[in-house]
Design an enzyme around this catalytic site. Structure first.
Site, PDB file in Angstrom:
ATOM      1  N   LYS A  77      -8.156 -12.393  -1.108  1.00  0.00           N
ATOM      2  CA  LYS A  77      -8.458 -10.952  -1.232  1.00  0.00           C
ATOM      3  C   LYS A  77      -9.150 -10.672  -2.566  1.00  0.00           C
ATOM      4  CE  LYS A  77      -5.365  -8.586   1.908  1.00  0.00           C
ATOM      5  NZ  LYS A  77      -4.382  -7.536   2.099  1.00  0.00           N
ATOM      6  N   ASP A  95      -1.587  -7.736  -2.278  1.00  0.00           N
ATOM      7  CA  ASP A  95      -2.704  -6.932  -2.768  1.00  0.00           C
ATOM      8  C   ASP A  95      -2.772  -6.892  -4.296  1.00  0.00           C
ATOM      9  OD1 ASP A  95      -3.349  -6.307  -0.156  1.00  0.00           O
ATOM     10  OD2 ASP A  95      -2.125  -4.501  -0.133  1.00  0.00           O
ATOM     11  N   ASP A 153      -1.340  -1.938  -0.575  1.00  0.00           N
ATOM     12  CA  ASP A 153       0.081  -1.593  -0.722  1.00  0.00           C
ATOM     13  C   ASP A 153       1.007  -2.781  -0.772  1.00  0.00           C
ATOM     14  OD1 ASP A 153      -0.117  -2.397   1.957  1.00  0.00           O
ATOM     15  OD2 ASP A 153       1.608  -1.182   2.499  1.00  0.00           O
ATOM     16  N   GLY A 179      -5.359  -9.234   6.259  1.00  0.00           N
ATOM     17  CA  GLY A 179      -4.843 -10.544   6.629  1.00  0.00           C
ATOM     18  C   GLY A 179      -4.598 -10.627   8.127  1.00  0.00           C
ATOM     19  N   ASP A 221      -7.185  -2.233   2.211  1.00  0.00           N
ATOM     20  CA  ASP A 221      -6.284  -3.059   2.996  1.00  0.00           C
ATOM     21  C   ASP A 221      -6.020  -2.292   4.295  1.00  0.00           C
ATOM     22  OD1 ASP A 221      -4.302  -5.038   3.606  1.00  0.00           O
ATOM     23  OD2 ASP A 221      -2.785  -3.587   3.019  1.00  0.00           O
ATOM     24  N   LYS A 222      -5.704  -2.997   5.375  1.00  0.00           N
ATOM     25  CA  LYS A 222      -5.457  -2.292   6.646  1.00  0.00           C
ATOM     26  C   LYS A 222      -3.993  -1.875   6.785  1.00  0.00           C
ATOM     27  CE  LYS A 222      -4.701  -4.353  10.540  1.00  0.00           C
ATOM     28  NZ  LYS A 222      -3.431  -3.746  10.997  1.00  0.00           N
ATOM     29  N   THR A 223      -3.114  -2.882   6.863  1.00  0.00           N
ATOM     30  CA  THR A 223      -1.708  -2.601   7.166  1.00  0.00           C
ATOM     31  C   THR A 223      -1.048  -1.789   6.060  1.00  0.00           C
ATOM     32  OG1 THR A 223      -1.686  -4.716   8.284  1.00  0.00           O
ATOM     33  CG2 THR A 223       0.441  -3.676   7.913  1.00  0.00           C
TER      34      THR A 223
END
Length: 687
Positions: free
Chosen positions: A555, A577, A573, A528, A375-377
Site C-alpha cells: 500500500k 494502512d 482505517d 487488499g 482504502d475500501k473496507t
C-alpha cells in the site's frame, strides 16, 4: 468518537502530549524541531509570567509616558525598574528563542527563532546601554511586548495541535500476551515471547492469533480485515496460514507456529511504520521561511544603515539608534501570530465539522493534493455485511430469508448477523428451531416445522450432493463475479435459495467521489480485497482507477508511485494502512478505524464520513489562502517601515521613530487577527 476496532479494546490515553524531537519519528515531520522538548504548558506559563513583568515596564516606559501624557511615580531606584525587569524578561521569556536561534544557526537555517532572538537582543542590548549612559531612549517596552506576543504565538501554535506518535505503541498493544501451548495431552499457558518456531498452539474461538502459523487441526473463519483489508471472514482449514493479530471466529484451531516475534507479519508492518516515520521529509513552515528572509534583511539593512550614516558624517549614537530601530522593526509581532492564529481558527472549525487535526501542516499540504487514495473496507464501505440479493427457487425470497434468519440467529458467524438484520428489516417472522447444530467451517443446521434445513457455504451443498437448479447456478455466478459472499439455504434434497452478501457501501461515498472530481482531484481506490469486489465497488462509486489484492507492505509503495504523479492524500482505517498514511503527503484516518491508523494520520475524520475528506481538503485550501494573506499583512508593513526606519526619507525631515513603527506593527497584528477570524466564514460557506 469511536477509536476502537471491535477486536481491539484497550485504553488510548490522549492526555499526555508528545512533541517533536529532532531525532526523527512522526512528530519530527511536523517541522517542529524548534520545539524540541517544549510543551504548550511551558509556553503558557512563560507567557503569563512575562505578561505580569510587562505591565510595570509599560508604565515606566518613557515612550508611554510621552504618548499618554502622564508621569510615572518616582522613588529611589525607580529608574532601574525597567532595566531589572527587562533583564529578567530577556533571560526568562526570551531564553527559549535564544536557544532555538542557536539550534537554527548551527543547522545554518535561520528562521523564526533567529529573527526573534535578533530583535529582542538588539532591543535589550541597546536599552541596557542607554540605561548605563548612552544617549537615547530605551526599547524595554518593545522588548517586553515582542517576547509576550512571540510566547503567545508559540503557545497557540503548539496547543492547537498536539502531534503525538503512538502508532508503534498501539501496534504492540494489539498482540495477546499469552499463548496456549499444546504438550502431549495437556495445555499450558506461556508468554507469547516464549513461543518458538514449531510449537503447537491452541487458538480458541474469539481469541487473537499470537504468532504466524499453519492450521494443523480444526476449521474456523478468521477476521483479518484490520491486517489485510480483506472484508470477508477468511475460512481456515488444515494447511491454511494464520496471521498474528487476526481474530479467530467460531471454531477452535490447533496451529503449528512458523514465525514469531520480529518475523511475524504484524512486526513487519510495524517496521514499515518505523521506516515511513524516519524517511518522512520535514516540511518547513512558510512563516519560518519568511522569518529566515527577514533575518537576513534585518541584519543587512541594520548594518548598512549604521555604516551609511557614519559615512555621511552623522554621530555614532544617531547611526546606532537608527540601526537598532531597523532591526527591532524588522521583527514583526504579527509574524509570530500569522500562522498560529489561522491554525487555531482552522482547527476549531475542523473540530466543529468532525475533523480532528493532529498535524498543523496538514492545512499547508492539503491545498496541493491532486490524488486521493482511499482504502475500501471501512472507508468507502462500512466493513459490515448486508444482504444484497436473495436468489430463490421453488420458494419465495421472503420465506427463504425467514428460514435462513431463524437458523443464523443462533450462529456466531459474522455473515449470520447480516442475514438476521435483513429479515428483521422486512419484518419477517422467525420460525422456532429445534436440534440446532453448528458445523465448523461449513455452516449450521436445524429442524424447522418438522423439516431439516442447513445454511452454510455453497461448497457444503456440493459435498452433500444436493441439487442446484439452473436459476440458482446463474445467481451464484453473478454473485461470485461481483466478489460477494454467498450463503446457501438447503433442505435434505436440494438448494432452496442463495443469499448474496456484500460489504455495505457508505451512503455518502458516491457524493464524496463526485465532489473530489469536481475539485480537480483524482480518486484512487487501493484495497487488499479481491479483484471482483474492488471492481464492483469502483463501478458503483464512479472510480476509474483502483488497485485490488494490494498487500499491506505494498500500500505504501502504491502511494509512493502516486506521489510521483502529484501530491497524494491517503484515506484509511486499518493497521495495514498505517505505513501508507505516513507515506502520503497527507494521511487521513477514518475515525471508526483502529487506534494505530489514527496515530499515524495527519487528520482524523470522527464521523467516518467520506464527505469529510472533501470538507477537510476544502478547509485546507481556505486555510492556506488565509496563511498567505496573513503573511502579507504581517510583513507587508516592513516594505514601508524598514526604509523609513533606515532614514531614507531623512532629507525631507521624515524618520520613522520606534513609536510610529510600533503603531504600524500593532495595526498589522490587528489585521492578522481579524483576517484569521474571517476564515470561519469563508471556509464554512465552502463546506
Amino acid at each position: 468518537m469511536k477509536h476502537e476496532n471491535p477486536h481491539h479494546k484497550h485504553s488510548h490515553p490522549h492526555s499526555e502530549p508528545q512533541h517533536a524531537h529532532p531525532s526523527g519519528g512522526h512528530a519530527a515531520h511536523t517541522g517542529h524541531d524548534k520545539h524540541a522538548g517544549h510543551t504548550p504548558e511551558m509556553f503558557r506559563d512563560r507567557f503569563f509570567v512575562s505578561l505580569l513583568l510587562t505591565l510595570p515596564i509599560l508604565y515606566f516606559s518613557e515612550h508611554f509616558q510621552d504618548w499618554f501624557g502622564y508621569r510615572a511615580a518616582q522613588f529611589p531606584g525607580s529608574a532601574w525598574v525597567n532595566p531589572v525587569l527587562g533583564t529578567i524578561l530577556y533571560f526568562y521569556g526570551g531564553l527559549v528563542f535564544l536557544k532555538g536561534a542557536l539550534r537554527e544557526l548551527r543547522a545554518r537555517t535561520p528562521g523564526m527563532m533567529t529573527l526573534i532572538a535578533l530583535g529582542i537582543t538588539a532591543a535589550y542590548g541597546y536599552s541596557l546601554a542607554v540605561s548605563l549612559g548612552l544617549p537615547g531612549k530605551p526599547f524595554y517596552w518593545e522588548l517586553a511586548t515582542l517576547i509576550d506576543v512571540m510566547l503567545l504565538g508559540h503557545w497557540l501554535e503548539m496547543a492547537s495541535v498536539q502531534a503525538a506518535s503512538r502508532a508503534l505503541e498501539e501496534l504492540s498493544k494489539l498482540m495477546p500476551t499469552t499463548a496456549h501451548r499444546i504438550l502431549g495431552d495437556r495445555i499450558e499457558d506461556i508468554p507469547v515471547s516464549a513461543l518458538k518456531e514449531g510449537d503447537l498452539i491452541l487458538i480458541r474461538p474469539g481469541e487473537q492469533v499470537p504468532a504466524d502459523g499453519v492450521v494443523v487441526e480444526g476449521a474456523s473463519t478468521m477476521n483479518e480485515a484490520f491486517l489485510t483489508g480483506e472484508s470477508r471472514p477468511v475460512p481456515k482449514e488444515p494447511g491454511d496460514e494464520v496471521i498474528a493479530g487476526a481474530v479467530n471466529g467460531e471454531g477452535a484451531l490447533k496451529v503449528r507456529v512458523t514465525r514469531t516475534g520480529e518475523a511475524t507479519t504484524l512486526s513487519q508492518i510495524l517496521r514499515l511504520v518505523q521506516e515511513a516515520q524516519a524517511s518522512r521529509s520535514r516540511f518547513q513552515a512558510l512563516a519560518d521561511r519568511v522569518a529566515g528572509w527577514l533575518f537576513y534583511i534585518a541584519l543587512t539593512l541594520g548594518t548598512l544603515t549604521f555604516l551609511v550614516w557614519l559615512a555621511l558624517g552623522r554621530d555614532f549614537n544617531f547611526a546606532l539608534s537608527l540601526a537598532v530601530t531597523v532591526v527591532v522593526i524588522a521583527c514583526p509581532h504579527a509574524l509570530g501570530l500569522a500562522i498560529p492564529l489561522v491554525t487555531v481558527n482552522a482547527t476549531a472549525l475542523a473540530a466543529k465539522n468532525g475533523i480532528l487535526v493532529r498535524n498543523r501542516e496538514a492545512f499547508e499540504r492539503g491545498r496541493e493534493i491532486r490524488f486521493v487514495a482511499l482504502d475500501k473496507t471501512g472507508t468507502l464501505t462500512e466493513g459490515r455485511f448486508a444482504v444484497r440479493a436473495v436468489y430463490a427457487h421453488e420458494t419465495s425470497e421472503e420465506e427463504a430469508l425467514s428460514l435462513a434468519a431463524a437458523l443464523e440467529a443462533l450462529s456466531e458467524h459474522p455473515l449470520a448477523q447480516a442475514i438476521v438484520e435483513a429479515a428483521e428489516g422486512k419484518g419477517l417472522p422467525r420460525p422456532e428451531v429445534r436440534d440446532f447444530q453448528a458445523v465448523p467451517g461449513k455452516g449450521v443446521e436445524g429442524t424447522l416445522g418438522g423439516k431439516r434445513y442447513r445454511v452454510g457455504r455453497p461448497e457444503w451443498a456440493e459435498e452433500l450432493g444436493l441439487k442446484v437448479s439452473e436459476p440458482l447456478k446463474r445467481g451464484l455466478k453473478e454473485a461470485e463475479a461481483r466478489g460477494e459472499s454467498v450463503v446457501a439455504l438447503m433442505d435434505e434434497a436440494r438448494v432452496l435459495a442463495l443469499l448474496a452478501l456484500a460489504d455495505r457501501i457508505r451512503p455518502s461515498a458516491k457524493e464524496a467521489i463526485r465532489r473530489l472530481k469536481a475539485m480537480g482531484i483524482t480518486p484512487v481506490m487501493i484495497t487488499g480485497d479481491a479483484e471482483a469486489v474492488a471492481r464492483t465497488v469502483a463501478q458503483e462509486l464512479g472510480i476509474e482507477r483502483y488497485h485490488a489484492r494490494v498487500l499491506p507492505e505494498d500500500k505504501a509503495r502504491r502511494v509512493r508511485e502516486l506521489k510521483r504523479e502529484g501530491p497524494t492524500a491517503f484515506v484509511g482505517d486499518g493497521i495495514n494502512d498505517a505505513p501508507a498514511l505516513l507515506e502520503a503527503d497527507l494521511g487521513i484516518a477514518i475515525g471508526a478505524g483502529t487506534n494505530v491508523a489514527i496515530e499515524a494520520a495527519d487528520l482524523v475524520l470522527v464521523e467516518s464520513d467520506p464527505l469529510d475528506v472533501v470538507r477537510a481538503l476544502t478547509l485546507a485550501r481556505a486555510t492556506y489562502a488565509k496563511m498567505v494573506q496573513n503573511l502579507f499583512w504581517a510583513t507587508g508593513y516592513n516594505a514601508i517601515a524598514l526604509p523609513l526606519a533606515a532614514g531614507v526619507a531623512y532629507p525631507w525631515g521624515i524618520v520613522l521613530s520606534p513609536a510610529v513603527g510600533a503603531l504600524l506593527m500593532s495595526l498589522s497584528t490587528v489585521a492578522v487577527a481579524v483576517n484569521a477570524m474571517l476564515l470561519r466564514r469563508a471556509a464554512l460557506t465552502a463546506l
